[in-house]
Design an enzyme around this catalytic site. Structure first.
Site, short mmCIF file in Angstrom:
data_model
loop_
_atom_site.label_atom_id
_atom_site.label_comp_id
_atom_site.label_asym_id
_atom_site.label_seq_id
_atom_site.Cartn_x
_atom_site.Cartn_y
_atom_site.Cartn_z
N GLU A 33 0.76 -1.21 -0.05
CA GLU A 33 -0.13 -0.07 0.11
C GLU A 33 0.80 1.46 0.03
O GLU A 33 0.51 2.24 -0.81
CB GLU A 33 -0.97 0.04 1.18
CG GLU A 33 -2.21 -0.77 1.17
CD GLU A 33 -2.89 -0.62 -0.06
OE1 GLU A 33 -3.27 0.42 -0.26
OE2 GLU A 33 -3.67 -1.61 -0.63
N TYR A 116 -7.14 6.09 4.26
CA TYR A 116 -7.31 5.43 3.33
C TYR A 116 -6.38 3.78 3.44
O TYR A 116 -7.09 2.79 3.42
CB TYR A 116 -6.91 5.79 2.00
CG TYR A 116 -6.66 4.52 0.80
CD1 TYR A 116 -7.67 3.96 0.25
CD2 TYR A 116 -5.39 4.37 0.69
CE1 TYR A 116 -7.35 3.01 -0.75
CE2 TYR A 116 -4.98 3.19 -0.34
CZ TYR A 116 -6.15 2.72 -0.86
OH TYR A 116 -5.93 1.62 -1.97
N ASP A 134 -10.17 5.87 -2.68
CA ASP A 134 -8.80 6.34 -3.16
C ASP A 134 -9.23 7.06 -4.41
O ASP A 134 -10.49 7.05 -4.73
CB ASP A 134 -7.70 5.48 -3.38
CG ASP A 134 -8.27 4.46 -4.58
OD1 ASP A 134 -9.06 4.48 -5.02
OD2 ASP A 134 -7.29 3.71 -4.96
#
Length: 349
Positions: A33, A116, A134
């Site tokens: 991520e 997020y 996102d």
């Protein structure tokens, strides 16, 4: 079928086989991520593979030095990500007994992890019911529901998050979130989406009202800043001089070359009369060559770089300015911006 059911059905038939989707290890998911922030999958994948091989767990990552992390990060940009990851890994070793957390409430407290990323890690690793939002998700929701609120406004962020929360399949949160992101990346693309094969064609506001290219709406970007750097490649036989950048500007913490920056493009004579130049160098200094201007594009900045090759300098400037004298064979041991490392690679070859 519900929105989520249609979405997940599409995902199972169209998803890419990516390594971080084949694990519930929150450390590896975190690694992917952070690497993929502001980075395309095609660019980030080889970095993920290298990092996960060299640092297979949070303990090995936490034991790395900042220079080691930044060297491996070289070319990805946004280098603060790598530094923050190292800080986070050390915190996990100290405060979480070396076990990377899965709960949103723990993740959101860590350096470099926002709403997020915390939602992504928690839902992908433990199926926690947290909806991710996102750029891909903003686009899907905006087009499907016909929302004109700017996605980068305070109101927009709240509105889109609320809709994402409502759409979430709470019993299958991880796969739902993966599907939303993948749908935006592969199907509901920013430009030229293939609406003719979209499973939401009949219910999509943007498609029905011919507004695909209008949505989502984003407030105007910040003005692009243009900067002009004159880097000095100070050749001292088998050694050169480098310096470490501070943490208040671009490429924070990386190494580059001594430089003088101007607000505009300048002739070489102007550079030679700059007070720093006359302080650093002496009458014996010989300019061997000056490179053509190289343009380097960052998100909100345009860098125009010129590399000036020279020898002879005032020895006192090394300690005074905190510069380093290193062997040319050691250059690869130091994390550097891609602009610098690529030029030095060509110089050495």
């Amino acid at each position: 079928m519900s929105f989520s059911n249609v979405l997940i059905s599409w995902y199972r038939n169209n998803k890419r086989d990516l390594p971080w989707r084949n694990t519930q290890d929150s450390y590896l998911i975190w690694l992917s991520e952070i690497i993929l922030q502001q980075t395309r999958v095609e660019q980030g994948l080889p970095y993920y593979l290298r990092f996960s091989e060299k640092y297979p767990n949070v303990e090995s990552f936490a034991n790395a030095s900042e220079d080691q992390i930044l060297r491996m990060w070289q070319g990805l940009g946004y280098y603060s990500r790598g530094r923050n990851m190292l800080k986070t890994a050390k915190v996990i070793q100290r405060d979480f007994n070396g076990i990377f957390p899965q709960a949103y409430a723990d993740l959101i407290t860590l350096i470099g992890i926002g709403e997020y990323t915390a939602a992504a890690i928690s839902s992908f690793s433990s199926n926690e019911a947290k909806a991710v939002v996102d750029g891909n998700v903003y686009r899907v929701i905006s087009r499907y529901f016909g929302i004109s609120t700017p996605i980068n406004s305070t109101l927009g962020k709240k509105e889109f998050q609320a809709i994402a929360d409502e759409l979430l399949d709470t019993k299958n949160a991880g796969e739902h979130n993966q599907a939303m992101i993948e749908f935006g990346a592969l199907q509901c693309k920013p430009k030229s989406p293939n609406c003719s094969i979209c499973p939401f064609q009949s219910s999509c506001f943007a498609y029905q009202h011919h507004r695909i290219n209008d949505l989502p709406i984003k407030l105007k970007k910040l003005k692009i800043r243009e900067r002009y750097f004159n880097f000095f490649l100070i050749d001292d036989g088998d050694e050169i001089l480098i310096k470490r950048r501070d943490n208040t500007d671009i490429w924070a913490g990386l190494h580059d070359l001594p430089a003088i920056e101007f607000p505009e493009r300048t002739e070489l004579e102007v550079l030679l009369n700059h007070p720093d130049f006359t302080n650093w160098f002496n009458d014996k200094t010989v300019i061997q060559k000056s490179s053509k201007e190289i343009k380097h594009i960052l998100t909100h900045q345009r860098i125009y770089a010129r590399f000036v090759h020279l020898n002879n300098y005032n020895p006192s400037i090394i300690e005074k300015n905190g510069w380093l004298k290193i062997k040319k064979t050691q250059i690869s041991d130091y994390g550097m911006p891609k602009l610098i490392s690529e030029y030095l690679k060509n110089f050495l070859n």
